[in-house]
Design a protein around this motif. Sequence first.
Motif, PDB file in Angstrom:
ATOM      1  N   ILE A 115      -7.441  18.522  -7.933  1.00  0.00           N
ATOM      2  CA  ILE A 115      -7.735  19.688  -7.109  1.00  0.00           C
ATOM      3  C   ILE A 115      -6.907  20.849  -7.656  1.00  0.00           C
ATOM      4  O   ILE A 115      -5.724  20.678  -7.973  1.00  0.00           O
ATOM      5  N   SER A 116      -7.497  22.022  -7.705  1.00  0.00           N
ATOM      6  CA  SER A 116      -6.766  23.200  -8.189  1.00  0.00           C
ATOM      7  C   SER A 116      -5.609  23.509  -7.242  1.00  0.00           C
ATOM      8  O   SER A 116      -5.651  23.173  -6.054  1.00  0.00           O
ATOM      9  N   ALA A 117      -4.589  24.174  -7.764  1.00  0.00           N
ATOM     10  CA  ALA A 117      -3.424  24.553  -6.951  1.00  0.00           C
ATOM     11  C   ALA A 117      -3.860  25.414  -5.766  1.00  0.00           C
ATOM     12  O   ALA A 117      -3.341  25.267  -4.654  1.00  0.00           O
ATOM     13  N   GLU A 118      -4.824  26.266  -5.986  1.00  0.00           N
ATOM     14  CA  GLU A 118      -5.331  27.138  -4.925  1.00  0.00           C
ATOM     15  C   GLU A 118      -5.962  26.321  -3.796  1.00  0.00           C
ATOM     16  O   GLU A 118      -5.714  26.571  -2.615  1.00  0.00           O
ATOM     17  N   ASN A 119      -6.752  25.317  -4.156  1.00  0.00           N
ATOM     18  CA  ASN A 119      -7.377  24.478  -3.131  1.00  0.00           C
ATOM     19  C   ASN A 119      -6.384  23.551  -2.448  1.00  0.00           C
ATOM     20  O   ASN A 119      -6.529  23.260  -1.262  1.00  0.00           O
ATOM     21  N   VAL A 120      -5.377  23.062  -3.170  1.00  0.00           N
ATOM     22  CA  VAL A 120      -4.332  22.249  -2.541  1.00  0.00           C
ATOM     23  C   VAL A 120      -3.617  23.083  -1.481  1.00  0.00           C
ATOM     24  O   VAL A 120      -3.374  22.612  -0.368  1.00  0.00           O
ATOM     25  N   GLU A 121      -3.318  24.329  -1.818  1.00  0.00           N
ATOM     26  CA  GLU A 121      -2.652  25.222  -0.867  1.00  0.00           C
ATOM     27  C   GLU A 121      -3.525  25.438   0.372  1.00  0.00           C
ATOM     28  O   GLU A 121      -3.038  25.411   1.508  1.00  0.00           O
ATOM     29  N   LYS A 122      -4.819  25.607   0.161  1.00  0.00           N
ATOM     30  CA  LYS A 122      -5.758  25.783   1.275  1.00  0.00           C
ATOM     31  C   LYS A 122      -5.786  24.536   2.163  1.00  0.00           C
ATOM     32  O   LYS A 122      -5.741  24.634   3.389  1.00  0.00           O
ATOM     33  N   ILE A 123      -5.829  23.359   1.548  1.00  0.00           N
ATOM     34  CA  ILE A 123      -5.849  22.106   2.310  1.00  0.00           C
ATOM     35  C   ILE A 123      -4.542  21.942   3.084  1.00  0.00           C
ATOM     36  O   ILE A 123      -4.551  21.545   4.248  1.00  0.00           O
ATOM     37  N   GLU A 124      -3.408  22.273   2.449  1.00  0.00           N
ATOM     38  CA  GLU A 124      -2.115  22.181   3.140  1.00  0.00           C
ATOM     39  C   GLU A 124      -2.087  23.089   4.363  1.00  0.00           C
ATOM     40  O   GLU A 124      -1.556  22.708   5.417  1.00  0.00           O
ATOM     41  N   LYS A 125      -2.657  24.284   4.238  1.00  0.00           N
ATOM     42  CA  LYS A 125      -2.714  25.203   5.383  1.00  0.00           C
ATOM     43  C   LYS A 125      -3.613  24.645   6.483  1.00  0.00           C
ATOM     44  O   LYS A 125      -3.326  24.806   7.665  1.00  0.00           O
ATOM     45  N   GLN A 126      -4.689  23.974   6.093  1.00  0.00           N
ATOM     46  CA  GLN A 126      -5.558  23.344   7.090  1.00  0.00           C
ATOM     47  C   GLN A 126      -4.804  22.213   7.794  1.00  0.00           C
ATOM     48  O   GLN A 126      -4.883  22.073   9.011  1.00  0.00           O
ATOM     49  N   LEU A 127      -4.074  21.412   7.019  1.00  0.00           N
ATOM     50  CA  LEU A 127      -3.339  20.290   7.603  1.00  0.00           C
ATOM     51  C   LEU A 127      -2.247  20.758   8.554  1.00  0.00           C
ATOM     52  O   LEU A 127      -1.951  20.099   9.543  1.00  0.00           O
ATOM     53  N   SER A 128      -1.649  21.902   8.250  1.00  0.00           N
ATOM     54  CA  SER A 128      -0.578  22.415   9.113  1.00  0.00           C
ATOM     55  C   SER A 128      -1.114  23.234  10.284  1.00  0.00           C
ATOM     56  O   SER A 128      -0.356  23.661  11.148  1.00  0.00           O
ATOM     57  N   GLY A 129      -2.428  23.489  10.287  1.00  0.00           N
ATOM     58  CA  GLY A 129      -3.028  24.240  11.385  1.00  0.00           C
ATOM     59  C   GLY A 129      -3.025  25.737  11.165  1.00  0.00           C
ATOM     60  O   GLY A 129      -3.471  26.500  12.024  1.00  0.00           O
ATOM     61  N   TYR A 149       1.571  10.352  17.119  1.00  0.00           N
ATOM     62  CA  TYR A 149       2.957  10.108  16.717  1.00  0.00           C
ATOM     63  C   TYR A 149       3.839  11.348  16.630  1.00  0.00           C
ATOM     64  O   TYR A 149       5.049  11.224  16.503  1.00  0.00           O
ATOM     65  N   GLY A 150       3.261  12.535  16.625  1.00  0.00           N
ATOM     66  CA  GLY A 150       4.048  13.747  16.526  1.00  0.00           C
ATOM     67  C   GLY A 150       3.914  14.414  15.161  1.00  0.00           C
ATOM     68  O   GLY A 150       3.438  13.816  14.193  1.00  0.00           O
ATOM     69  N   GLU A 151       4.339  15.649  15.108  1.00  0.00           N
ATOM     70  CA  GLU A 151       4.146  16.464  13.904  1.00  0.00           C
ATOM     71  C   GLU A 151       5.008  16.059  12.720  1.00  0.00           C
ATOM     72  O   GLU A 151       4.769  16.516  11.611  1.00  0.00           O
ATOM     73  N   GLN A 152       6.010  15.218  12.934  1.00  0.00           N
ATOM     74  CA  GLN A 152       6.833  14.769  11.803  1.00  0.00           C
ATOM     75  C   GLN A 152       6.102  13.744  10.938  1.00  0.00           C
ATOM     76  O   GLN A 152       6.550  13.390   9.863  1.00  0.00           O
ATOM     77  N   PHE A 153       4.949  13.281  11.427  1.00  0.00           N
ATOM     78  CA  PHE A 153       4.143  12.314  10.684  1.00  0.00           C
ATOM     79  C   PHE A 153       2.849  12.980  10.231  1.00  0.00           C
ATOM     80  O   PHE A 153       2.450  14.001  10.770  1.00  0.00           O
ATOM     81  N   GLY A 154       2.222  12.386   9.220  1.00  0.00           N
ATOM     82  CA  GLY A 154       0.947  12.932   8.756  1.00  0.00           C
ATOM     83  C   GLY A 154       0.773  12.816   7.262  1.00  0.00           C
ATOM     84  O   GLY A 154       1.381  11.958   6.606  1.00  0.00           O
ATOM     85  N   LEU A 155      -0.051  13.714   6.720  1.00  0.00           N
ATOM     86  CA  LEU A 155      -0.461  13.659   5.328  1.00  0.00           C
ATOM     87  C   LEU A 155       0.204  14.736   4.487  1.00  0.00           C
ATOM     88  O   LEU A 155       0.465  15.837   4.956  1.00  0.00           O
ATOM     89  N   LYS A 156       0.406  14.396   3.223  1.00  0.00           N
ATOM     90  CA  LYS A 156       0.912  15.345   2.235  1.00  0.00           C
ATOM     91  C   LYS A 156       0.086  15.125   0.969  1.00  0.00           C
ATOM     92  O   LYS A 156      -0.083  13.987   0.523  1.00  0.00           O
ATOM     93  N   ILE A 157      -0.442  16.199   0.411  1.00  0.00           N
ATOM     94  CA  ILE A 157      -1.316  16.096  -0.755  1.00  0.00           C
ATOM     95  C   ILE A 157      -0.670  16.770  -1.956  1.00  0.00           C
ATOM     96  O   ILE A 157      -0.184  17.902  -1.857  1.00  0.00           O
ATOM     97  N   THR A 158      -0.682  16.059  -3.079  1.00  0.00           N
ATOM     98  CA  THR A 158      -0.306  16.656  -4.357  1.00  0.00           C
ATOM     99  C   THR A 158      -1.422  16.361  -5.340  1.00  0.00           C
ATOM    100  O   THR A 158      -2.018  15.284  -5.308  1.00  0.00           O
ATOM    101  N   SER A 159      -1.709  17.327  -6.190  1.00  0.00           N
ATOM    102  CA  SER A 159      -2.804  17.145  -7.128  1.00  0.00           C
ATOM    103  C   SER A 159      -2.630  18.072  -8.317  1.00  0.00           C
ATOM    104  O   SER A 159      -1.963  19.102  -8.221  1.00  0.00           O
TER     105      SER A 159
END
Length: 175
Positions: A115-129, A149-159
């Motif tokens: 995934i391009s850096a630009e799209n990873v950033e977009k996905i991260e913003k979606q994941l964080s709300g 479980y709370g906001e300390q848990f979840g997904l992290k994407i690197t690509s």
Amino acid sequence: GDTRAADVIKKLIFLFRTSSSGLDNDNDLLRNEIKRVQYYLEIQQLRFSNKFSVSFDIDESLLDCRILKLTIQPVVENSIYHGLETKEGSGHIGISVKQESQSIVIVVKDDGNGISAENVEKIEKQLSGELSQASVGIMNVQSRIQLHYGEQFGLKITSELGRGTEVEMRLPLIY
């Protein structure tokens, strides 16, 4: 008389039955979630004519931990459809599960298109709300994890474009 078709049907029945059963209880054992993922991958292997290989590295002492149903499979599905399906040649998906402190860390890594850096950033913003949702599957997993479980848990994407994607899922250690 086709044993391969019979095998696929049995796996589909297992997937449907275990995915929809007990909707009031969204939790299941890690071992059952891994089995669902294995069956899903075996069906996809048939569909894509073994276009990809799969490896598992799972700390077996965690197999009786409880996790949310259908958390790993949507991430694996993304690896196939967004990373490997259009990749030239064959690819690989690695799934690992380990314990870090009082958390279970599940990593799904592919060597697909990335995934391009630009799209990873977009996905991260979606994941964080910060940004409205577009990727329904992965957002559903993130929302369910954080709701339970709370906001300390979840997904992290690197690509990295052309090199693959890694999705790390952090869940609480619950027996």
